[in-house]
Design a protein around this motif. Structure first.
Motif, PDB file in Angstrom:
ATOM      1  N   ARG A 146     -54.192  -4.864  18.131  1.00 43.08           N
ATOM      2  CA  ARG A 146     -53.932  -5.230  16.735  1.00 43.08           C
ATOM      3  C   ARG A 146     -54.712  -4.330  15.785  1.00 43.08           C
ATOM      4  O   ARG A 146     -54.183  -3.896  14.751  1.00 43.08           O
ATOM      5  CB  ARG A 146     -54.339  -6.679  16.478  1.00 43.08           C
ATOM      6  N   PHE A 147     -55.964  -4.045  16.143  1.00 43.54           N
ATOM      7  CA  PHE A 147     -56.807  -3.231  15.272  1.00 43.54           C
ATOM      8  C   PHE A 147     -56.385  -1.754  15.303  1.00 43.54           C
ATOM      9  O   PHE A 147     -56.441  -1.078  14.280  1.00 43.54           O
ATOM     10  CB  PHE A 147     -58.271  -3.377  15.679  1.00 43.54           C
ATOM     11  N   ILE A 148     -55.948  -1.274  16.464  1.00 43.64           N
ATOM     12  CA  ILE A 148     -55.484   0.108  16.544  1.00 43.64           C
ATOM     13  C   ILE A 148     -54.192   0.273  15.746  1.00 43.64           C
ATOM     14  O   ILE A 148     -54.014   1.244  15.004  1.00 43.64           O
ATOM     15  CB  ILE A 148     -55.279   0.536  18.007  1.00 43.64           C
ATOM     16  N   THR A 149     -53.286  -0.699  15.891  1.00 39.85           N
ATOM     17  CA  THR A 149     -52.031  -0.652  15.124  1.00 39.85           C
ATOM     18  C   THR A 149     -52.314  -0.723  13.631  1.00 39.85           C
ATOM     19  O   THR A 149     -51.736   0.037  12.837  1.00 39.85           O
ATOM     20  CB  THR A 149     -51.118  -1.823  15.538  1.00 39.85           C
ATOM     21  N   ALA A 150     -53.213  -1.623  13.235  1.00 38.94           N
ATOM     22  CA  ALA A 150     -53.571  -1.736  11.814  1.00 38.94           C
ATOM     23  C   ALA A 150     -54.221  -0.453  11.316  1.00 38.94           C
ATOM     24  O   ALA A 150     -53.966  -0.020  10.180  1.00 38.94           O
ATOM     25  CB  ALA A 150     -54.505  -2.921  11.602  1.00 38.94           C
ATOM     26  N   SER A 151     -55.056   0.179  12.141  1.00 41.65           N
ATOM     27  CA  SER A 151     -55.682   1.455  11.761  1.00 41.65           C
ATOM     28  C   SER A 151     -54.616   2.513  11.519  1.00 41.65           C
ATOM     29  O   SER A 151     -54.667   3.260  10.528  1.00 41.65           O
ATOM     30  CB  SER A 151     -56.636   1.930  12.861  1.00 41.65           C
ATOM     31  N   VAL A 164     -59.218   7.107  11.847  1.00 42.47           N
ATOM     32  CA  VAL A 164     -60.346   7.333  12.748  1.00 42.47           C
ATOM     33  C   VAL A 164     -61.476   6.346  12.470  1.00 42.47           C
ATOM     34  O   VAL A 164     -62.055   5.757  13.387  1.00 42.47           O
ATOM     35  CB  VAL A 164     -60.839   8.791  12.629  1.00 42.47           C
ATOM     36  N   VAL A 165     -61.814   6.147  11.190  1.00 43.91           N
ATOM     37  CA  VAL A 165     -62.898   5.231  10.820  1.00 43.91           C
ATOM     38  C   VAL A 165     -62.595   3.814  11.303  1.00 43.91           C
ATOM     39  O   VAL A 165     -63.436   3.150  11.930  1.00 43.91           O
ATOM     40  CB  VAL A 165     -63.119   5.233   9.295  1.00 43.91           C
ATOM     41  N   LEU A 166     -61.387   3.341  11.037  1.00 49.12           N
ATOM     42  CA  LEU A 166     -61.037   1.968  11.409  1.00 49.12           C
ATOM     43  C   LEU A 166     -60.980   1.792  12.924  1.00 49.12           C
ATOM     44  O   LEU A 166     -61.422   0.764  13.457  1.00 49.12           O
ATOM     45  CB  LEU A 166     -59.696   1.595  10.779  1.00 49.12           C
ATOM     46  N   ALA A 167     -60.430   2.795  13.620  1.00 51.59           N
ATOM     47  CA  ALA A 167     -60.353   2.695  15.074  1.00 51.59           C
ATOM     48  C   ALA A 167     -61.745   2.672  15.690  1.00 51.59           C
ATOM     49  O   ALA A 167     -62.019   1.900  16.622  1.00 51.59           O
ATOM     50  CB  ALA A 167     -59.538   3.857  15.640  1.00 51.59           C
ATOM     51  N   LYS A 168     -62.633   3.522  15.177  1.00 52.97           N
ATOM     52  CA  LYS A 168     -64.006   3.550  15.707  1.00 52.97           C
ATOM     53  C   LYS A 168     -64.698   2.201  15.499  1.00 52.97           C
ATOM     54  O   LYS A 168     -65.422   1.710  16.368  1.00 52.97           O
ATOM     55  CB  LYS A 168     -64.812   4.651  15.039  1.00 52.97           C
ATOM     56  N   LYS A 169     -64.468   1.600  14.334  1.00 51.35           N
ATOM     57  CA  LYS A 169     -65.090   0.308  14.051  1.00 51.35           C
ATOM     58  C   LYS A 169     -64.632  -0.772  15.035  1.00 51.35           C
ATOM     59  O   LYS A 169     -65.380  -1.701  15.334  1.00 51.35           O
ATOM     60  CB  LYS A 169     -64.736  -0.141  12.630  1.00 51.35           C
ATOM     61  N   SER A 170     -63.416  -0.644  15.533  1.00 52.23           N
ATOM     62  CA  SER A 170     -62.842  -1.700  16.370  1.00 52.23           C
ATOM     63  C   SER A 170     -63.140  -1.522  17.858  1.00 52.23           C
ATOM     64  O   SER A 170     -62.789  -2.397  18.653  1.00 52.23           O
ATOM     65  CB  SER A 170     -61.329  -1.764  16.162  1.00 52.23           C
ATOM     66  N   ILE A 171     -63.772  -0.399  18.249  1.00 52.85           N
ATOM     67  CA  ILE A 171     -64.072  -0.144  19.661  1.00 52.85           C
ATOM     68  C   ILE A 171     -65.584  -0.077  19.840  1.00 52.85           C
ATOM     69  O   ILE A 171     -66.231   0.841  19.318  1.00 52.85           O
ATOM     70  CB  ILE A 171     -63.431   1.170  20.147  1.00 52.85           C
ATOM     71  N   PRO A 172     -66.176  -0.990  20.563  1.00 51.35           N
ATOM     72  CA  PRO A 172     -67.637  -0.966  20.764  1.00 51.35           C
ATOM     73  C   PRO A 172     -68.088   0.338  21.443  1.00 51.35           C
ATOM     74  O   PRO A 172     -67.511   0.760  22.443  1.00 51.35           O
ATOM     75  CB  PRO A 172     -67.886  -2.172  21.688  1.00 51.35           C
ATOM     76  N   GLY A 173     -69.106   0.969  20.866  1.00 54.65           N
ATOM     77  CA  GLY A 173     -69.661   2.170  21.456  1.00 54.65           C
ATOM     78  C   GLY A 173     -68.841   3.426  21.265  1.00 54.65           C
ATOM     79  O   GLY A 173     -69.145   4.468  21.866  1.00 54.65           O
TER      80      GLY A 173
END
Length: 324
Positions: free
Chosen positions: A68-73, A94-103
Motif C-alpha cells: 500500500r505504501f509503495i503504491t501510494a509513493s 524515493v522519500v516516501l518509499a524509504k520511509k515505509s521500509i525499515p532500514g
C-alpha cells in the motif's frame, strides 16, 4: 537567448490555443471512452508500482514491505511529475518509499527504481523505431522547423547537442570512477537495489511482466482517448501519440512536455482537423495530469496522512542531495 525565450513563449501560446480548442469542444467528447481511458491509465500506474514493489522486495528480502505504501509513493510521485518539470516527483517517490521500509537507504531505493528503466527503454525504442520506419514521425531534416523549443533548439544546434551529450558521458564516467574509489558502502547499497536482476527468471516474472501490463494499459488508454475525441483509434495513431509523448518528455522544460507535444502531434497526426488534434492533445494531457494529481494527493492523505506537500518536496530535494 532571445530566440530561446521566444520559442518558450510560443510553447505557452500553443498550449493555451490548444486548451481553448479543448474547452470549445467539450460537448463533442465521448465521455464513456474518456472514462475508460482514465481507468486504464490508473491501471498502468498500478501495474508499474507493483513491478517496483517487487524489485524492493528482492532488495529487502528480510523486511516486511507493505505494498500500500509503495503504491501510494508511486502515485504521489506521478502526481507531482504531472504538475512540476524535470521529474521532481521521482524524488518524492524515493522519500516516501524509504520511509515505509525499515532500514532502507536512499541509494538502494533509487537503484531499485532504476530497475524499471531497461524494459521501458527497450519498449520505448521499439515504439519510436516502428513509427520512424513507417514514416509516421517527421524526418530529421524537418525537426528544426517544428515550432517547439525543446525539439527545435537541439535540432538547430547539433554541435551543442553533441557537446552536451559528450560532457554528460564524461562526467558520468568520472563520477563512477570517483565513487568506486571513495564510496564502497555506497556501491553496496546501489547493488542491493538491483539485486533482482541477478535472477533473470524472477525479474521477468515479477518486474518485466508487470511493466508489459502497464504498457498494454497505456496503449489501450491512448486508443480510448483518441476515440473520445473523435479521432480514429488505429494502431498507427496510438503509436504516433506514444512516440510523440516520449520525445516531448525527453527534455522536460515544461511539465508533461506541454507545448512540444502539441507541436509534434499537429505535424504528425494526418487526417483529423487541426482543431480536433489540438483538442485531443491538450484534453488528454489535462485529463491525465488532473487524474494523476487526484490519485497522488489522495494517496498522500489516505495512506501517509500527509497534507503538507511543500515539506515533502523539501525532503525530496534533501534526499537527492544525500544520495549524491
Amino acid at each position: 537567448m532571445y530566440m530561446a525565450t521566444a520559442d518558450l513563449g510560443s510553447n505557452v501560446d500553443r498550449f493555451l490555443r490548444a486548451a481553448e480548442a479543448f474547452f470549445n469542444n467539450l460537448a463533442a467528447i465521448g465521455w464513456v471512452p474518456f472514462a475508460i481511458a482514465l481507468v486504464l491509465w490508473a491501471g498502468m500506474l498500478l501495474a508499474r508500482s507493483h513491478a517496483w514493489a517487487n524489485a524492493l522486495r528482492a532488495a529487502y528480502s528480510h523486511s516486511q514491505i507493505d505494498e500500500r505504501f509503495i503504491t501510494a509513493s508511486f502515485l504521489a510521485g506521478a502526481g507531482f511529475n504531472a504538475i512540476l518539470p524535470a521529474h521532481a516527483g521521482d524524488a518524492v517517490k524515493v522519500v516516501l518509499a524509504k520511509k515505509s521500509i525499515p532500514g532502507a537507504s536512499y541509494p538502494a531505493v533509487v537503484s531499485s527504481f532504476a530497475v524499471l528503466a531497461p524494459f521501458d527503454t527497450a519498449i520505448g525504442v521499439a515504439v519510436l523505431g516502428y513509427a520512424l520506419t513507417l514514416g509516421l514521425l517527421p524526418p530529421l531534416p524537418r525537426l528544426p522547423d517544428i515550432p517547439a523549443f525543446d525539439i527545435a533548439f537541439w535540432a538547430r544546434n547539433p554541435e551543442l547537442l553533441m557537446f552536451f551529450l559528450t560532457a554528460l558521458g564524461v562526467g558520468t564516467v568520472l563520477l563512477f570512477a570517483v565513487l568506486a574509489r571513495r564510496a564502497e558502502a555506497f556501491w553496496q547499497r546501489l547493488k542491493q537495489g538491483v539485486v533482482i536482476l541477478r535472477t533473470p527468471a524472477r525479474y521477468l516474472r515479477e518486474v518485466a511482466s508487470w511493466q508489459m501490463v502497464g504498457w498494454l494499459c497505456r496503449f489501450a488508454s491512448f486508443l480510448f482517448f483518441l476515440e473520445a475525441f473523435n479521432i480514429a483509434g488505429t494502431i498507427d495513431n496510438v503509436l504516433i501519440v506514444m512516440s510523440v509523448e516520449s520525445v516531448s518528455k525527453a527534455l522536460p522544460f515544461t511539465p508533461g512536455g506541454a507545448g512540444p507535444q502539441q507541436a509534434l502531434l499537429v505535424a504528425t497526426l494526418a487526417g483529423p482537423s487541426l482543431a480536433a488534434v489540438l483538442s485531443f492533445s491538450v484534453g488528454q494531457q489535462i485529463a491525465v495530469a488532473a487524474w494523476a494529481v487526484l490519485l497522488g494527493f489522495a494517496s498522500l492523505a489516505l495512506v501517509f496522512r500527509i497534507t503538507d506537500w511543500r515539506q515533502l518536496l523539501r525532503e525530496g530535494r534533501a534526499a537527492q542531495a544525500e544520495a549524491k
